[in-house]
Write a protein that holds these residues in place. Structure first.
Motif, mmCIF file in Angstrom:
data_model
loop_
_atom_site.group_PDB
_atom_site.id
_atom_site.type_symbol
_atom_site.label_atom_id
_atom_site.label_comp_id
_atom_site.label_asym_id
_atom_site.label_seq_id
_atom_site.Cartn_x
_atom_site.Cartn_y
_atom_site.Cartn_z
ATOM 1 N N GLU A 163 -36.722 -16.336 -27.657
ATOM 2 C CA GLU A 163 -37.562 -17.349 -28.292
ATOM 3 C C GLU A 163 -37.068 -17.655 -29.702
ATOM 4 O O GLU A 163 -37.045 -18.818 -30.125
ATOM 5 C CB GLU A 163 -39.016 -16.864 -28.347
ATOM 6 C CG GLU A 163 -39.767 -16.931 -27.021
ATOM 7 C CD GLU A 163 -39.518 -15.739 -26.111
ATOM 8 O OE1 GLU A 163 -40.182 -15.621 -25.073
ATOM 9 O OE2 GLU A 163 -38.628 -14.915 -26.448
ATOM 10 N N LYS A 170 -42.853 -19.470 -26.238
ATOM 11 C CA LYS A 170 -43.018 -18.579 -25.087
ATOM 12 C C LYS A 170 -42.081 -19.015 -23.968
ATOM 13 O O LYS A 170 -42.024 -20.192 -23.609
ATOM 14 C CB LYS A 170 -44.467 -18.600 -24.583
ATOM 15 C CG LYS A 170 -44.730 -17.611 -23.445
ATOM 16 C CD LYS A 170 -46.197 -17.576 -23.083
ATOM 17 C CE LYS A 170 -46.478 -16.636 -21.910
ATOM 18 N NZ LYS A 170 -46.038 -15.256 -22.167
ATOM 19 N N ALA A 419 -44.366 -16.006 -31.517
ATOM 20 C CA ALA A 419 -45.009 -17.327 -31.477
ATOM 21 C C ALA A 419 -45.445 -17.760 -32.874
ATOM 22 O O ALA A 419 -45.338 -18.939 -33.241
ATOM 23 C CB ALA A 419 -46.203 -17.297 -30.526
#
Length: 726
Positions: A163, A170, A419
């Motif tokens: 990522e 994700k 994230a």
């Protein structure tokens, strides 16, 4: 796909093959890199350096512009903190825009010039790098607009590394087929010649292996190394040599040529030689870091855990170039820096696939305590792949059955944080600094593993930078939170001097402790580089250097040279010049300089004369005049001598000179060498914060750290230790 004028404007599906290896290709669109060594970059580099001169220290500006005085300078890397970057942003933007027009860098510059404060600026002795921490792929319509993005990789990946490399929040992993967690592809026979052979014998073994194999492939991290190997092959073996560009154009020619050697620099992926194409692979070292951002995070911030998987993937890519199918096989000869130490370290091997663990265990065993003839015999058995090899292969299969693959530490923390890392970069890209501050704090809330201390320090700094930019944009409530984040960053990663400056209240002076801690850590960082160069695969180079120092210090004729090498061995920048009136060796780190006047050949019952005393007392002036960057340094001249008396004419000069009896110096040196040997046993790689903490304590206890040694010497004026005689 990833350039300013992409061929694919509106793809529905994007497939990235070998996704981990694609990181530099993806990031390149937003990576502005200017080299001091590229002729076409000269004007642009000088323009950028001119802007940076106002915010870099004298020493660092000297390093940036190529005025090197030690190996320290060549290895230097640092970061321009975002608050300082914001001060020079307009001037830097104008300088680059004016000088970039006719260069290749204009494409990358066009992608980031409107997002300067969303980027990180790194500086080194060879280049300047400006790029976002994570590639903002969401801002690239052909990639962001695709209905589906498929990432293919030799490793599934943990810890959110994929990522980070691709700027996604994700990525859904597909489970590997049953059984592949135990079985690998092909068979490798690893050879570690440096475990048993001297350097000259290793070189001869390589040529002999190349002759027996016919065709061989050499992977090396640099163009200079590739050119040196090519020259040797052409001169000694008279074999045709193929470069990386040759393989791109005429791989089939190499495959049809026997004998031949392909030598490829800085390319550990995308080159496949299955079956009979090539059975012998040489890997001459493997770079842990491939760009300045990685070097800074690993070597300066100590964020090594972040890169565990990335480095392992590079290793897997390298060792698998000649085994591309289930029944394929090749010998892999690992030499040079980093790679042999990485593969032979038992702890790091535990994180590898069981098949590779078993192959490495077998190869290490077969490479230990043997001569070149035995290695060649074993290579012949492997290449023959007959009944004798089948018996050896059973040993590998048994080892594979017992091997257990461990998970890298802190993977769950890194996975849960990624994230928010992407959210932080996105907010910075959009200039939404309060949102970036919140996202950075979310990241910090996920990074709880103690091994992530260095990475936490980086995110405290990034949070502080976002808050400071928000304050500059008119939010007065975020000034104090910014300072607190910088304080937390400084506490988690000592040695980054500009973190201390950011953490202080405006007008607050730097403390003596901050300066001392920074110098001590710099000394430890230098020791890490030194130990890495001596190698960790075997003890020969380290033990030889240690013996050379001990024997030299015991001999008056070789004392000075041994003292110089002792300084290097202890992490100092050490120097010596044979100029008229120059001192004996000096040791330097940070703002501390210890300069010696050696009197090792004197008779113990003699008396120090005025000439010798005056000479020792004048050494600080010589250092300040002759050694750049020392005008404001703390310098102590040290007299190392067996004498205990001084003539009356010498006494007026000895109040400014420290006294260190020859016997005491030799005893201290022996104990210091023992400390370095003890630390080397636990040394694995540069940037290990736990090892650094241990080293800092042992250095302080043994008076090896520059601040402690300097402070002790200041309490020993020669005038108080020598008896005055007529």
């Amino acid at each position: 796909m990833f350039n300013t004028n992409p061929y694919f404007s509106n793809p529905e599906v994007v497939i990235i093959d070998d996704a981990h290896a694609a990181e530099n290709y993806v990031a390149s669109q937003w990576t502005f890199r200017v080299s001091r060594f590229e002729k076409g970059d000269d004007r642009l580099f000088r323009a950028i350096a001119g802007v940076l001169k106002g915010i870099l220290s004298e020493t660092n500006f000297r390093r940036l512009t190529g005025e090197w005085h030690s190996s320290d300078d060549a290895a230097w890397v640092d970061k321009v903190p975002t608050p300082l970057l914001s001060q020079i942003a307009n001037e830097l933007h104008a300088a680059i825009s004016e000088n970039v027009r006719d260069t290749e860098q204009r494409y990358a510059w066009s992608m980031i010039e409107d997002h300067l404060l969303a980027c990180q600026l790194y500086v080194s002795s060879s280049e300047v790098l400006l790029r976002p921490l994570l590639p903002p792929t969401w801002a690239h319509k052909p990639f962001e607009g695709a209905t589906q993005r498929i990432f293919m990789s030799a490793t599934l990946g943990q810890g959110g590394d994929l990522e980070r490399l691709t700027g996604r929040t994700k990525i859904q992993r597909l489970a590997i087929p049953e059984g592949w967690d135990r079985q690998g592809i092909g068979r490798r026979f690893f050879i570690f010649p440096e475990k048993s052979l001297k350097d000259s014998d290793v070189k001869q073994l390589k040529w002999t292996l190349m002759k027996r194999a016919g065709r061989s492939l050499v992977l090396t991290p640099s163009n200079d190394a590739a050119e040196a190997i090519a020259k040797d092959v052409e001169e000694k073996l008279k074999f045709p040599v193929f470069s990386g560009s040759d393989l791109e154009d005429q791989k089939s020619t190499f495959v049809k040529t026997d004998p031949a050697v392909a030598i490829v620099a800085n390319r550990f992926d995308g080159i496949d030689f299955p079956d009979e194409d090539c059975r012998l692979l040489f890997i001459e070292g493997l770079p842990r870091a491939t760009n300045l951002q990685e070097r800074f995070l690993m070597n300066r911030m100590g964020a090594n855990l972040l890169f565990n998987e990335r480095i392992q993937t590079r290793v897997l890519q390298a060792v698998g170039r000649c085994t591309r199918g289930l029944n394929d096989y090749s010998a892999v000869v690992a030499t040079g820096e980093d790679l042999p130490g990485y593969l032979t370290d038992r702890k790091r091997r535990s994180y590898l696939h069981p098949e590779l663990q078993a192959e490495l265990d077998f190869g290490i065993d077969q490479s230990t305590g043997v001569d070149a003839a035995t290695i060649l015999e074993n290579f012949g058995i492997f290449i023959g792949h007959g009944a004798d090899w089948e018996e050896a292969n059973e040993t590998i299969l048994e080892s594979r059955a017992n091997a257990v693959q461990s998970e890298f530490p802190a993977m769950s923390d890194l996975t849960s944080a990624v994230a928010f890392e992407v959210a932080w970069q996105r907010a910075m890209w959009d200039g939404d600094y309060p949102e970036a501050f919140d996202a950075a704090r979310e990241v910090l809330g996920k990074l709880n593993d103690s091994g992530l201390r260095g990475y936490r320090a980086m995110w405290h700094y990034l949070a502080g930078s976002a808050a400071r930019l928000a304050y500059q944009d008119g939010d007065p409530t975020l000034l104090e939170p910014a300072r607190k984040q910088f304080q937390a960053a400084k506490a988690a990663s000592s040695g980054i001097t500009w973190l201390g400056a950011l953490a202080r209240v405006e007008g607050q002076a730097v403390s003596r402790k901050e300066l001392d801690d920074a110098s001590a850590l710099l000394q430890i960082e230098r020791l890490e580089v030194y130990l890495g160069k001596l190698g960790t695969v075997h003890n020969r180079a380290f033990s030889a250097r240690e013996k050379e120092i001990r024997e030299g210090l015991a001999n008056g004729a070789s004392f000075e040279q041994a003292q110089l090498k002792l300084g290097e061995h202890l992490g100092f920048e050490a120097g010596n010049r044979e100029d008229d009136a120059s001192p004996d060796p000096w040791w330097r780190i940070g703002d501390f300089v210890i300069v010696f006047e050696d009197h090792a050949n004197a008779k113990a019952d003699s008396a120090l004369d005025a000439t010798k005393a005056r000479q020792a007392a004048s050494h600080p002036d010589w250092i300040r005049d002759e050694i750049p960057g020392t005008k404001d340094s703390s310098i102590v001249p040290v007299l190392v001598t067996p004498v205990i008396k001084a003539k009356s004419g010498a006494m007026p000069h000895l109040g400014r000179v420290a006294y260190w009896s020859l016997g005491e110096f030799r005893k201290w040196a022996d104990e210091a060498l023992d400390v370095i040997r003890e630390l080397r046993r636990s040394f694995v790689e540069q940037g290990d914060l736990a090892w650094r903490a241990e080293a800092m304590k042992k250095f302080a206890d043994a008076k090896i750290a520059a601040p402690d040694l300097y402070g002790w010497l200041e309490t020993r004026p020669a005038k108080s230790h020598l008896k005055e005689v007529p």
